[in-house]
Write a protein that holds these residues in place. Structure first.
Motif, PDB file in Angstrom:
ATOM      1  N   MET A  33       0.841  -1.200   0.000  1.00  0.00           N
ATOM      2  CA  MET A  33       0.000   0.000   0.000  1.00  0.00           C
ATOM      3  C   MET A  33       0.866   1.235   0.000  1.00  0.00           C
ATOM      4  O   MET A  33       1.978   1.233   0.500  1.00  0.00           O
ATOM      5  CB  MET A  33      -0.988   0.000   1.164  1.00  0.00           C
ATOM      6  N   ASN A  35       0.333   5.320   0.881  1.00  0.00           N
ATOM      7  CA  ASN A  35      -0.507   6.423   1.348  1.00  0.00           C
ATOM      8  C   ASN A  35       0.216   7.729   1.064  1.00  0.00           C
ATOM      9  O   ASN A  35       1.404   7.852   1.330  1.00  0.00           O
ATOM     10  CB  ASN A  35      -0.785   6.279   2.845  1.00  0.00           C
ATOM     11  N   ARG A  36      -0.508   8.681   0.523  1.00  0.00           N
ATOM     12  CA  ARG A  36       0.137   9.886   0.009  1.00  0.00           C
ATOM     13  C   ARG A  36      -0.561  11.178   0.424  1.00  0.00           C
ATOM     14  O   ARG A  36      -1.780  11.254   0.454  1.00  0.00           O
ATOM     15  CB  ARG A  36       0.142   9.833  -1.519  1.00  0.00           C
ATOM     16  N   LEU A  37       0.269  12.177   0.696  1.00  0.00           N
ATOM     17  CA  LEU A  37      -0.179  13.563   0.864  1.00  0.00           C
ATOM     18  C   LEU A  37       0.595  14.408  -0.126  1.00  0.00           C
ATOM     19  O   LEU A  37       1.818  14.373  -0.137  1.00  0.00           O
ATOM     20  CB  LEU A  37       0.170  14.087   2.250  1.00  0.00           C
ATOM     21  N   LEU A 345       9.301  -1.092   2.694  1.00  0.00           N
ATOM     22  CA  LEU A 345       8.933   0.045   3.520  1.00  0.00           C
ATOM     23  C   LEU A 345       9.816   1.202   3.074  1.00  0.00           C
ATOM     24  O   LEU A 345      11.041   1.066   2.992  1.00  0.00           O
ATOM     25  CB  LEU A 345       9.152  -0.279   4.999  1.00  0.00           C
ATOM     26  N   PHE A 373       4.500  13.846   0.402  1.00  0.00           N
ATOM     27  CA  PHE A 373       4.986  12.875   1.374  1.00  0.00           C
ATOM     28  C   PHE A 373       4.270  11.557   1.098  1.00  0.00           C
ATOM     29  O   PHE A 373       3.048  11.525   0.959  1.00  0.00           O
ATOM     30  CB  PHE A 373       4.691  13.323   2.815  1.00  0.00           C
ATOM     31  N   ILE A 375       4.249   7.209   2.082  1.00  0.00           N
ATOM     32  CA  ILE A 375       4.768   6.034   2.768  1.00  0.00           C
ATOM     33  C   ILE A 375       4.312   4.808   1.993  1.00  0.00           C
ATOM     34  O   ILE A 375       3.151   4.717   1.588  1.00  0.00           O
ATOM     35  CB  ILE A 375       4.330   5.998   4.248  1.00  0.00           C
ATOM     36  N   LEU A 377       4.372   0.609   2.096  1.00  0.00           N
ATOM     37  CA  LEU A 377       4.545  -0.500   3.033  1.00  0.00           C
ATOM     38  C   LEU A 377       4.029  -1.763   2.386  1.00  0.00           C
ATOM     39  O   LEU A 377       2.967  -1.761   1.747  1.00  0.00           O
ATOM     40  CB  LEU A 377       3.757  -0.161   4.295  1.00  0.00           C
TER      41      LEU A 377
ATOM     42  N   ILE C  67       5.447  -4.675  10.485  1.00  0.00           N
ATOM     43  CA  ILE C  67       6.678  -4.869   9.728  1.00  0.00           C
ATOM     44  C   ILE C  67       7.826  -4.417  10.608  1.00  0.00           C
ATOM     45  O   ILE C  67       7.743  -3.373  11.242  1.00  0.00           O
ATOM     46  CB  ILE C  67       6.618  -4.094   8.393  1.00  0.00           C
ATOM     47  N   TYR C  68       8.863  -5.206  10.705  1.00  0.00           N
ATOM     48  CA  TYR C  68      10.039  -4.987  11.543  1.00  0.00           C
ATOM     49  C   TYR C  68       9.760  -5.210  13.022  1.00  0.00           C
ATOM     50  O   TYR C  68      10.341  -6.067  13.634  1.00  0.00           O
ATOM     51  CB  TYR C  68      10.687  -3.623  11.317  1.00  0.00           C
ATOM     52  N   ILE C  76      -5.497  -3.241   6.985  1.00  0.00           N
ATOM     53  CA  ILE C  76      -6.106  -3.146   5.659  1.00  0.00           C
ATOM     54  C   ILE C  76      -7.443  -3.850   5.723  1.00  0.00           C
ATOM     55  O   ILE C  76      -7.549  -4.946   6.259  1.00  0.00           O
ATOM     56  CB  ILE C  76      -5.201  -3.822   4.603  1.00  0.00           C
ATOM     57  N   VAL C 101      -1.360   3.068   8.284  1.00  0.00           N
ATOM     58  CA  VAL C 101      -0.112   2.699   8.949  1.00  0.00           C
ATOM     59  C   VAL C 101      -0.115   3.354  10.322  1.00  0.00           C
ATOM     60  O   VAL C 101      -0.503   4.516  10.454  1.00  0.00           O
ATOM     61  CB  VAL C 101       1.100   3.235   8.150  1.00  0.00           C
ATOM     62  N   PHE C 113      -1.527   7.169   9.851  1.00  0.00           N
ATOM     63  CA  PHE C 113      -1.546   7.905   8.591  1.00  0.00           C
ATOM     64  C   PHE C 113      -2.217   7.015   7.563  1.00  0.00           C
ATOM     65  O   PHE C 113      -1.763   5.903   7.310  1.00  0.00           O
ATOM     66  CB  PHE C 113      -0.116   8.252   8.158  1.00  0.00           C
ATOM     67  N   GLY C 114      -3.318   7.498   7.020  1.00  0.00           N
ATOM     68  CA  GLY C 114      -4.029   6.710   6.026  1.00  0.00           C
ATOM     69  C   GLY C 114      -5.524   6.822   6.214  1.00  0.00           C
ATOM     70  O   GLY C 114      -6.025   7.822   6.749  1.00  0.00           O
ATOM     71  N   PHE C 149      -9.533   9.916   5.109  1.00  0.00           N
ATOM     72  CA  PHE C 149      -8.085   9.827   4.926  1.00  0.00           C
ATOM     73  C   PHE C 149      -7.435  10.992   5.630  1.00  0.00           C
ATOM     74  O   PHE C 149      -7.835  12.140   5.428  1.00  0.00           O
ATOM     75  CB  PHE C 149      -7.734   9.865   3.436  1.00  0.00           C
TER      76      PHE C 149
END
Lengths: 379, 379, 379
Positions: A33, A35-37, A345, A373, A375, A377, C67-68, C76, C101, C113-114, C149
């Motif tokens: 996925m 996610n964007r700004l 990531l 910005f 992310i 993942l 993750i990590y 999701i 996320v 964020f998302g 969002f």
């Protein structure tokens, strides 16, 4: 893990793996996925918000594997976001991105039947997970030949120590929306030369030099796509048109990597005999005829921490036939990316300045700024 | 593995299996894709391309399993391609194919609540993975009652040594697109008799004789569906109509298998008091009133290698009420299939000649040829 | 298992779990389906069928994990039914429900964020699996702020022994359909106080008292959402409008549980300066301005067998500005639920009486009855 979109990821996986009890099948399940700004200004000298892009840009599931033995492999990719569905252009909900079967005759010759990316320009073939900016360049957006349903063949001989990749496809020419097609098909060919040998870990299809190549690596590529009588403005993409268009797309690209530095360049050109036609509502529309160049240069600031800085310069010039509708556009972009290596990531900050008509003055009409910005993942 | 679409596949699986730590649930995950190329000629004596069908015909995910114990089971199937969404007819994106809960009171009596296939004609109930041609017959396409949401009951007694299957359903009558429905429901019943005993491995719902039955096996089936005041031209399928239609569909079918030979026949008939109505745009439309027969004969050429040859003869006759709009149609089809047994891998070549008005001359208007190549792959 | 929709379910799971070989990622895969039959009468004294709702109400897949390390987690959720797609309102197929996320700075402070649910009224934030009636209340349907969002923060300090939950969000204000947005964003804040300590197993976000609290437990919550210049009638939901609306939504709620009893109340109020606007077709439309209260009382009849009886009283009063279009509505509802504890299996019978204009007479125009049966099943 690394991947080339053209081939299923059945080695070196990091997703959910499952092998049947009798080892007669294997599946590797992954998701991703983004996610964007993104903030776009009204103008070059008016920093007020033209709009925000605030959304799930991509949400994809992917299954790769084989049945019986690794020679017979498959790749499936589904995309669920509005942007991935291509619905706004086509009025059809396209969830299926890839659904393709591969058969490997030898380690360096395999064929594919189904829908996946065409062997077009390098940046398009790179999976979005392998990009170093949040979006591909404007050159790619304008001229790329995307995905199509058809038959493809991939052959990778060596001339002396020089790896060569040859790729060809015959496909419907109308992209993933199509169910039936006329006899105007699309023919695509592409060749790549790697005079300094193979990149580490298939890094020729990964933008940044995360592998920190100890010796210089270089790949040249070039190709051509002849899309005979397509019914969409971009061939495999775009809105429908009433009079078919024949698109001739040429592309040359190269990528060079050495000790954390990566440089890539892509030239694309599209010819159309008569770019003007009408859409389904009877409005005049056109195919984008013209050319463009994209260049990217990046340096891995810290190999362990995974910080990379990158710059991009993109230039698009419409042919004079459509100059009344499209302006020459340039984009200058800077990017800072933090990679977490073992998985997909990635944190990305991008800032760009968009220039119309070659006039860099911030007061020029059509110029503006943007900041992103993102992310990403996945597993 | 074999399956009947009416029942979840919770025995003899080959998909991704997962059992909860405390054995309180079980899930079997599978996928299937079909990639197809089909060439249709302009006419019987003009072999130019009328069109190509080049597409991912089906791409489906399926989850079957139980919760607590195998008596309480479920079946979910999602379809992602444009063809599976039924969007072109309904303007609604129907991704969900099956979502149904089963409760087994005994081994031979169970009920279902939810959406899955109705107990209609045999070929429709066969999963597409069990078919021997790339598509079901034109008889099925014209008269089948497809999927519906409702309550279903399945009872399998024996009279002496003769297995009998009785199936009944009360459902909305508008198919999988529906959210609310009027009080015009659909009532469906079906009975099957197997005078020579059960087929090996449920082969009565698999078209070819891949099991190579050592003793002859036979199943007769018949049923009736009364779809009271449906708002779609085909009942559970088709476009919307303004004046409801009441459809009465009768179906008889039989399948016989012996030592690699399989023969099956299906008769279907639909009655409609007044087939004409108008669609949502006010255009005149109609329900297909008439009858048809489909017959298929196949022989497994080589049991080990899995080659099968099959022939099909299909005949559709519209009722005189709609004769001005629909012609009598016949299809003669030959098929060669290569099965890979352990999984859903199948290569199919089909060739057909389509005949209108009973006139076999190649120069007759409306006649044409078609050739299909399809690969099906799944776990 | 229990869940809060705001947080990924990475503890105490019951789904399909998978941990990467090197423990660098974890995924928990679940699905849920709800099949429903609902009968609505024509009137209070005419028990004929107005319509049947007979459908798969929800069919959802969910993936949660990290993750990590567990600090960096994701959630999701995909919804595949027609009702989940929100297509009838928006003409866009919205399959993605959650794609978010999380980063946990400490155990009681994390950011997101998302896209996921906003911290609005309690009943909306409850997952549909945690509800005790087949649908949320009419108060929720009318005023809830749904998913959006953006960026969210969650902080859970303690004042002495009293747990406090503080939640805030800045989001696009146009809900999950949006790709770009103007600079009219939405600002949401919410606070919760639990004066008697934490509920067992996060029972403050589960409606029935299945945990059978041995000491009384109570949570008060309240919040406010300021949706600046939204382009949809309900802010994050509803049809598009041409003149933006600014919506101010206030919500107070409380839940109390003790030895099988659960009581909850929710007050919501929406202010709009000028609720009238026009939709995309130029028709006059409006935002629902007004207030409402929902109360639910339930008792767990048998803790082992999982039978619960519940009552609900809902009241909605439109503001005088829109009184010409909307009537005061009350709903009285009774529910009987059978829970199977270890998994998401639930059988529900609901019966309701709907009252318009405060006139309880069955002969009053607009009054009617409804009965619902629903089965929910998932892992």
């Amino acid at each position: 893990q690394r991947q080339r979109d053209e081939r299923p990821t059945i080695e070196d996986f990091k997703g959910i793996q499952y092998t049947g009890d009798d080892s007669t099948f294997y599946i590797n399940f992954r998701f991703r996925m983004q996610n964007r700004l993104k903030y776009t200004t009204i103008g070059g000298d008016d920093l007020g918000a033209e709009d925000f892009e605030a959304r799930i840009r991509r949400l994809r599931l992917r299954m790769d594997g084989y049945i019986y033995n690794p020679r017979l492999s498959y790749s499936i990719q589904l995309g669920f976001t509005r942007g991935d569905q291509d619905y706004d252009d086509t009025d059809v909900v396209n969830i299926v991105r890839d659904a393709v079967v591969f058969y490997s005759f030898t380690d360096n010759f395999y064929v594919a039947f189904g829908q996946n990316k065409l062997p077009g320009n390098r940046q398009r073939v790179n999976s979005s997970g392998e990009l170093q900016f949040a979006e591909r360049s404007l050159v790619n957006a304008t001229f790329n030949i995307d995905r199509d349903f058809g038959i493809k063949a991939y052959y990778s001989p060596k001339i002396g120590a020089i790896p060569i990749h040859l790729k060809g496809a015959i496909s419907t020419g109308e992209g993933r929306v199509s169910t039936t097609t006329d006899n105007g098909l699309a023919y695509t060919g592409r060749a790549e030369f790697l005079p300094l040998g193979e990149f580490t870990n298939e890094g020729d299809y990964y933008e940044g030099d995360l592998e920190y190549e100890e010796t210089p690596k270089l790949s040249f590529g070039g190709g051509y796509s002849y899309n005979d009588r397509t019914t969409r403005t971009g061939g495999q993409t775009g809105t429908y048109v009433m009079t078919p268009l024949t698109l001739k797309t040429t592309f040359y690209d190269a990528i060079f990597k050495y000790r954390g530095w990566a440089y890539q360049v892509e030239y694309m050109k599209r010819g159309v005999d008569n770019p003007f036609t009408t859409d389904e509502d009877g409005e005049v529309t056109y195919a984008f005829k013209g050319q463009g160049v994209n260049q990217q240069l990046s340096y891995l600031l810290d190999r362990k921490l995974g910080y990379e800085i990158a710059g991009r310069y993109t230039w698009i010039k419409p042919h004079r036939d459509i100059r009344a509708y499209e302006a020459q556009t340039e984009v200058i972009e800077l990017g800072l990316t933090k990679y977490f290596r073992a998985h997909r990531l990635k944190l990305q900050f991008n800032a760009s300045y968009n220039v119309e008509d070659g006039t860099y003055r911030t007061s020029h009409d059509g110029n503006n700024w943007a900041a992103t910005f993102q992310i990403e993942l996945g597993i």
